[in-house]
Design a protein around this motif. Structure first.
Motif, PDB file in Angstrom:
ATOM      1  N   MET A   1       0.839  -1.200   0.000  1.00 39.55           N
ATOM      2  CA  MET A   1       0.000   0.000   0.000  1.00 39.55           C
ATOM      3  C   MET A   1       0.873   1.247   0.000  1.00 39.55           C
ATOM      4  SD  MET A   1      -2.463   1.570   2.938  1.00 39.55           S
ATOM      5  CE  MET A   1      -1.093   2.554   3.545  1.00 39.55           C
ATOM      6  N   ILE A   2       0.466   2.223  -0.774  1.00 45.30           N
ATOM      7  CA  ILE A   2       1.182   3.498  -0.843  1.00 45.30           C
ATOM      8  C   ILE A   2       0.225   4.626  -0.494  1.00 45.30           C
ATOM      9  CG2 ILE A   2       2.246   5.156  -2.447  1.00 45.30           C
ATOM     10  CD1 ILE A   2       3.563   2.832  -3.852  1.00 45.30           C
ATOM     11  N   VAL A   3       0.719   5.584   0.280  1.00 44.79           N
ATOM     12  CA  VAL A   3      -0.048   6.790   0.602  1.00 44.79           C
ATOM     13  C   VAL A   3       0.231   7.845  -0.460  1.00 44.79           C
ATOM     14  CG1 VAL A   3      -0.375   8.664   2.259  1.00 44.79           C
ATOM     15  CG2 VAL A   3      -0.017   6.327   3.076  1.00 44.79           C
ATOM     16  N   LEU A   4      -0.821   8.436  -0.994  1.00 41.25           N
ATOM     17  CA  LEU A   4      -0.704   9.502  -1.993  1.00 41.25           C
ATOM     18  C   LEU A   4      -1.057  10.838  -1.350  1.00 41.25           C
ATOM     19  CD1 LEU A   4      -2.544   7.804  -4.998  1.00 41.25           C
ATOM     20  CD2 LEU A   4      -0.069   7.919  -4.611  1.00 41.25           C
ATOM     21  N   PRO A   5      -0.080  11.733  -1.166  1.00 38.90           N
ATOM     22  CA  PRO A   5      -0.415  13.076  -0.700  1.00 38.90           C
ATOM     23  C   PRO A   5      -1.332  13.771  -1.694  1.00 38.90           C
ATOM     24  CG  PRO A   5       1.942  12.679  -0.503  1.00 38.90           C
ATOM     25  CD  PRO A   5       1.372  11.545  -1.311  1.00 38.90           C
ATOM     26  N   SER A   6      -2.397  14.370  -1.183  1.00 37.58           N
ATOM     27  CA  SER A   6      -3.385  15.013  -2.050  1.00 37.58           C
ATOM     28  C   SER A   6      -3.094  16.496  -2.210  1.00 37.58           C
ATOM     29  CB  SER A   6      -4.789  14.835  -1.451  1.00 37.58           C
ATOM     30  OG  SER A   6      -5.723  15.658  -2.132  1.00 37.58           O
ATOM     31  N   LEU A   7      -3.087  16.930  -3.460  1.00 37.83           N
ATOM     32  CA  LEU A   7      -3.037  18.363  -3.771  1.00 37.83           C
ATOM     33  C   LEU A   7      -4.416  18.784  -4.262  1.00 37.83           C
ATOM     34  CD1 LEU A   7       0.426  18.633  -5.561  1.00 37.83           C
ATOM     35  CD2 LEU A   7      -0.162  19.512  -3.305  1.00 37.83           C
ATOM     36  N   LEU A   8      -5.213  19.271  -3.347  1.00 44.39           N
ATOM     37  CA  LEU A   8      -6.507  19.872  -3.675  1.00 44.39           C
ATOM     38  C   LEU A   8      -6.418  21.308  -3.181  1.00 44.39           C
ATOM     39  CD1 LEU A   8      -9.445  19.972  -4.566  1.00 44.39           C
ATOM     40  CD2 LEU A   8     -10.081  18.927  -2.378  1.00 44.39           C
ATOM     41  N   GLU A   9      -6.072  22.215  -4.080  1.00 47.13           N
ATOM     42  CA  GLU A   9      -5.688  23.563  -3.649  1.00 47.13           C
ATOM     43  C   GLU A   9      -6.603  24.625  -4.264  1.00 47.13           C
ATOM     44  OE1 GLU A   9      -3.583  23.382  -1.289  1.00 47.13           O
ATOM     45  OE2 GLU A   9      -3.278  21.263  -1.716  1.00 47.13           O
ATOM     46  N   TYR A  10      -6.766  25.696  -3.495  1.00 49.26           N
ATOM     47  CA  TYR A  10      -7.661  26.777  -3.902  1.00 49.26           C
ATOM     48  C   TYR A  10      -6.933  28.100  -4.114  1.00 49.26           C
ATOM     49  CZ  TYR A  10     -11.185  23.369  -2.653  1.00 49.26           C
ATOM     50  OH  TYR A  10     -11.943  22.219  -2.602  1.00 49.26           O
ATOM     51  N   SER A  11      -5.608  28.072  -3.966  1.00 45.62           N
ATOM     52  CA  SER A  11      -4.807  29.267  -4.250  1.00 45.62           C
ATOM     53  C   SER A  11      -3.397  28.834  -4.621  1.00 45.62           C
ATOM     54  CB  SER A  11      -4.750  30.192  -3.036  1.00 45.62           C
ATOM     55  OG  SER A  11      -3.934  29.645  -2.006  1.00 45.62           O
ATOM     56  N   THR A  12      -2.722  29.683  -5.393  1.00 52.35           N
ATOM     57  CA  THR A  12      -1.339  29.411  -5.767  1.00 52.35           C
ATOM     58  C   THR A  12      -0.452  29.355  -4.540  1.00 52.35           C
ATOM     59  OG1 THR A  12      -1.684  30.539  -7.880  1.00 52.35           O
ATOM     60  CG2 THR A  12       0.585  30.230  -7.165  1.00 52.35           C
ATOM     61  N   GLU A  13      -0.757  30.191  -3.537  1.00 54.08           N
ATOM     62  CA  GLU A  13       0.046  30.224  -2.317  1.00 54.08           C
ATOM     63  C   GLU A  13      -0.011  28.889  -1.581  1.00 54.08           C
ATOM     64  OE1 GLU A  13      -0.696  34.056  -3.855  1.00 54.08           O
ATOM     65  OE2 GLU A  13      -2.178  32.577  -3.193  1.00 54.08           O
ATOM     66  N   GLN A  14      -1.223  28.306  -1.478  1.00 55.35           N
ATOM     67  CA  GLN A  14      -1.374  27.001  -0.833  1.00 55.35           C
ATOM     68  C   GLN A  14      -0.576  25.935  -1.576  1.00 55.35           C
ATOM     69  OE1 GLN A  14      -5.596  26.289  -0.843  1.00 55.35           O
ATOM     70  NE2 GLN A  14      -5.928  27.277   1.139  1.00 55.35           N
ATOM     71  N   LEU A  15      -0.657  25.965  -2.886  1.00 53.63           N
ATOM     72  CA  LEU A  15       0.061  24.994  -3.699  1.00 53.63           C
ATOM     73  C   LEU A  15       1.567  25.121  -3.494  1.00 53.63           C
ATOM     74  CD1 LEU A  15       0.218  22.841  -5.923  1.00 53.63           C
ATOM     75  CD2 LEU A  15       0.096  24.708  -7.605  1.00 53.63           C
ATOM     76  N   GLN A  16       2.086  26.329  -3.523  1.00 53.15           N
ATOM     77  CA  GLN A  16       3.522  26.545  -3.369  1.00 53.15           C
ATOM     78  C   GLN A  16       4.012  26.097  -2.004  1.00 53.15           C
ATOM     79  OE1 GLN A  16       3.683  30.731  -4.368  1.00 53.15           O
ATOM     80  NE2 GLN A  16       4.081  30.313  -6.526  1.00 53.15           N
ATOM     81  N   GLN A  17       3.206  26.316  -0.964  1.00 49.84           N
ATOM     82  CA  GLN A  17       3.587  25.866   0.375  1.00 49.84           C
ATOM     83  C   GLN A  17       3.738  24.352   0.424  1.00 49.84           C
ATOM     84  OE1 GLN A  17       0.554  27.450   2.957  1.00 49.84           O
ATOM     85  NE2 GLN A  17       1.229  29.570   2.681  1.00 49.84           N
TER      86      GLN A  17
END
Length: 215
Positions: A1-17
């Protein structure tokens, strides 16, 4: 089993962090990964209106940011398009114009009824899979298809994975030979010996990863 970190983002700033966390933290023990594998969630315009939720930032923006930061690193991306017919028509046009990274593996997850259309993108490093919302899991999954099963209602925040749904999902994947991704309320503490199971984790993963020692 592998854990997949989820990128569900609502701003560029959140994504960059979150990209910065991926670049500076040692996340292998949290995820059981060798190559970096991520899950990209997109709540698209008309889907968001229908469910009365926020629209996420676009696939194009997320893909561009990942290219800027990981262009020379192998990535495995599962990409979940939550959209209605209009949304999926628009994303089809965007994918036609996208320059994919030949060193990355892409898994596009679309509703069952749109599989045939998106199969046109299938390639050596591009696979087309199926996503099914909570309570819409197929009785018999298509052979050799990867399935994302929602274990909460897609796109709605503040939901928790119930014990009954968790048991139902684990029973379902035991009964079918497909590769499965389970998405909705899963913790990085969950354990399974299944080699064909992927668990999407958002809050649990990011809250833990940001406190890890840096590389």
């Amino acid at each position: 089993m592998i854990v997949l970190p989820s990128l569900l983002e609502y701003s560029t700033e959140q994504l960059q962090q979150k990209i910065e966390i991926l670049k500076t933290k040692d996340i292998e023990e949290l995820t059981n990964q060798t190559d970096l594998s991520l899950h990209l969630d997109f709540v698209m315009k008309h889907f968001a209106i229908d469910r009365k939720v926020m629209e996420s930032i676009s696939f194009a923006e997320v893909h561009d940011q990942l290219m800027d930061n990981f262009e020379d690193r192998k990535l495995n991306l599962s990409i979940h398009f939550m959209g209605d017919v209009t949304d999926l028509t628009n994303i089809y046009k965007i994918l036609e114009e996208t320059e994919f990274n030949s060193d990355w593996n892409y898994l596009f997850l679309v509703p069952q009824e749109h599989i045939e259309t998106f199969e046109e993108f299938a390639d050596d490093n591009i696979e087309i899979g199926i996503w099914a919302d909570l309570e819409d899991w197929p009785e018999e999954p298509e052979e050799d298809k990867t399935y994302l099963l929602m274990t909460v209602k897609a796109g709605l925040s503040g939901q928790k994975l119930t014990t009954d749904t968790k048991k139902k999902a684990l029973t379902y994947i035991d009964e079918h030979p497909n590769t499965f991704i389970l998405d909705g309320g899963w913790s990085i503490d969950f354990e399974s010996d299944s080699e064909d199971l992927f668990i999407v984790s958002h809050s649990s993963f990011w809250n833990t990863a940001k406190n890890l020692d840096t590389l």
